[in-house]
Every structure is written in C-alpha cells, then in structure tokens.
Design an enzyme around this catalytic site. Structure first.
Site, PDB file in Angstrom:
ATOM      1  CG  ASN A   1       3.065  -3.956   8.755  1.00  0.00           C
ATOM      2  OD1 ASN A   1       2.885  -3.288   7.748  1.00  0.00           O
ATOM      3  ND2 ASN A   1       2.077  -4.583   9.355  1.00  0.00           N
TER       4      ASN A   1
ATOM      5  CG  ASN B   1      -5.737  -5.886   5.137  1.00  0.00           C
ATOM      6  OD1 ASN B   1      -4.546  -5.576   5.172  1.00  0.00           O
ATOM      7  ND2 ASN B   1      -6.630  -5.215   4.426  1.00  0.00           N
TER       8      ASN B   1
ATOM      9  CB  CYS C   1       0.711  -3.932   2.175  1.00  0.00           C
ATOM     10  SG  CYS C   1       1.380  -4.187   3.834  1.00  0.00           S
TER      11      CYS C   1
ATOM     12  NE  ARG D   1      -9.022   0.123   4.186  1.00  0.00           N
ATOM     13  CZ  ARG D   1      -8.998   0.818   3.049  1.00  0.00           C
ATOM     14  NH1 ARG D   1      -9.962   1.683   2.787  1.00  0.00           N
ATOM     15  NH2 ARG D   1      -8.010   0.683   2.205  1.00  0.00           N
TER      16      ARG D   1
ATOM     17  CB  CYS E   1       1.631   1.520   8.378  1.00  0.00           C
ATOM     18  SG  CYS E   1       0.582   1.588   6.910  1.00  0.00           S
TER      19      CYS E   1
END
Length: 267
Positions: free
Chosen positions: A11, A65, A74, A197, A206
C-alpha cells in the site's frame, strides 16, 4: 519540499514529514497531482506528518486518498509514518493522531505496528451476486467504513467490478465504503482482496481492511478472537492482526513490513 515514496505491505504513499509551518498547500489537490500514476509520483495516497510533542511523542498525521478525499483511518499510512519517525528521530514508541483519533505505534526490527479502533459491526449489511451466487457483505467500522464478504476463492472474483458496484451501493450512501473479499487460508490465516474507496481501485494491501476482515471472520467462526491472525494480501507481504491485551474487544494491533523505496524533491 522533500518527499519519500514508501509502502506498507504494498500500500504505497508519498510521505511528507514536518512540512514548513508557513506551508499553505492545498493538500487534497496536491494528493491528486502527486498520486497520479502516469503524470505524478504515483501512489495510493499522500501522507503529511508533523511532530507536535516530544514528551510524550505525538505526531499529527493527515492522509489524503489519490482522488483528494480525506482518509479518516489508514493503517498502512500510520505504519509508514511510524517508520519514518523512527528513521528520522529514533523513536520506537509513539502516538499518531489521525482525524482526531489517537493511535499507538511500535517500531520493531522487522515490523511496524499500529492500533486500530473497532466500531459498529453489522452482519448482512448488503447483498449482491458474485459469479452467479448471492453473497452477503457484513460491515465493520475500523476507523473507516468497510464491508466484508466471506467467499470460497478470492482469486475467482473480479474485485474491481464487484468492488465498484458495492462501494456505490444505495444502502451505503452517501459515504460509500471500502470493499473486502476474504477466504479462509488455514488455521488463523485469511486471504484478502480489497477495493479501496478514494483510490477507486484494488490496492495490494489495506491495514484497516485487514482488521475488518479479522473482525468479520471472527464473527463467522473462521478464526479465534484470542490469537493473532495472518492476513495474506495481493502484495505477498502479509499483515498480522492481534487483539490489544488491555482492550481486546475494541482495539486491535495491525503489523507488518514497511519499505522505503526512494526519496526526492518536489518540483
């Protein structure tokens, strides 16, 4: 302004540490520019961290994001921030505040760990058809909205197509959600794919999604609540989720590798 390109188990983020106090950047707009895969640095998100206290050690962390929206939680961005704080200042334990919520962080030799708060859990929140089979998604709030479907084979799913449909499901409006597909992968192990999203794509990992997956897998009886769970992701760099010993029902630790890939100066 110097930046790091860094990823937590795949990520990836553009990380800015301690920007100058007089900086008045439009961070959502900068996130769109810097995170663009073809014309920018390329990343799932932009992370901006500032050291606001030394005793105790506290960082303020903003995460934006790739589409410029604000991430309220996050896990991998927090883990990358903790890694950078250790590299820059030598801290091994610290607190990280994101969207008003305080998270604990610990940096060890081979992993970085942060806490995630567990909120509302709702079984059978929405249903859709996957490969001809009606499938329920349970929801679990882990600092941000997640839904989780337990499936037989995550690799057989078009995660982008189905993820986008569920992310915009009318029953989840107006915020929408992150979408996770999870399968049992052995004793205390899960395999996951996540449509995020704000990134509006499948990501390789994630952190908050891994925690949501463990919460729902526990609810479904796939894993034990008292022990650590290995969550295998698309990056091939698994995350580990375990309950916080002091508050196991409402807080989980999520940990795994962090990799610094390169750094540079923003033009």
């Amino acid at each position: 302004m110097r930046f790091r390109k860094i990823h937590g188990a795949g990520n990836d983020f553009v990380l800015l540490s301690d920007p100058t106090p007089d900086s008045e950047e439009d961070w959502p707009k900068e996130a769109e520019r810097l995170c663009a895969r073809r014309t920018g640095i390329g990343a799932d998100g932009l992370v901006v961290s500032s050291l606001i206290s030394i005793s105790p050690v506290v960082f303020e962390v903003g995460c934006f994001n790739a589409d410029g929206s604000i991430a309220t939680m996050c896990g991998n961005a927090l883990r990358c921030t903790a890694w950078a704080a250790h590299h820059d200042h030598g801290f091994r334990e610290m607190s990280l505040r994101m969207a008003g919520v305080m998270h604990e962080a610990i940096v060890s030799d081979d992993s970085v760990w942060v806490t995630t708060e567990i909120g509302a859990v709702h079984p059978r929140r929405v249903q859709t058809v996957i490969n001809g089979k009606p499938t329920w998604f349970d929801s679990a709030h882990t600092g941000t909205e997640h839904v989780v479907a337990v499936v037989d084979d995550v690799d057989a799913i078009d995660a982008v197509l189905v993820g986008r449909l569920v992310r915009h499901h009318p029953d989840l409006a107006p915020l929408g959600t992150n979408v996770n597909f999870v399968q049992a992968a052995g004793r205390q192990a899960l395999k996951i794919r996540t449509y995020e999203r704000g990134v509006e794509a499948e990501t390789l990992s994630c952190g908050s999604g891994a925690v949501a997956a463990v919460v729902i897998a526990t609810l479904r009886g796939l894993v034990s609540q008292q022990r650590a769970v290995t969550v295998q992701n698309r990056a091939g760099e698994p995350l580990t989720v375990r309950p916080h010993p002091d508050r196991p029902k409402r807080t989980h630790w999520v940990g795994g590798p962090v990799t610094h890939t390169f750094e540079g100066v923003l033009a």
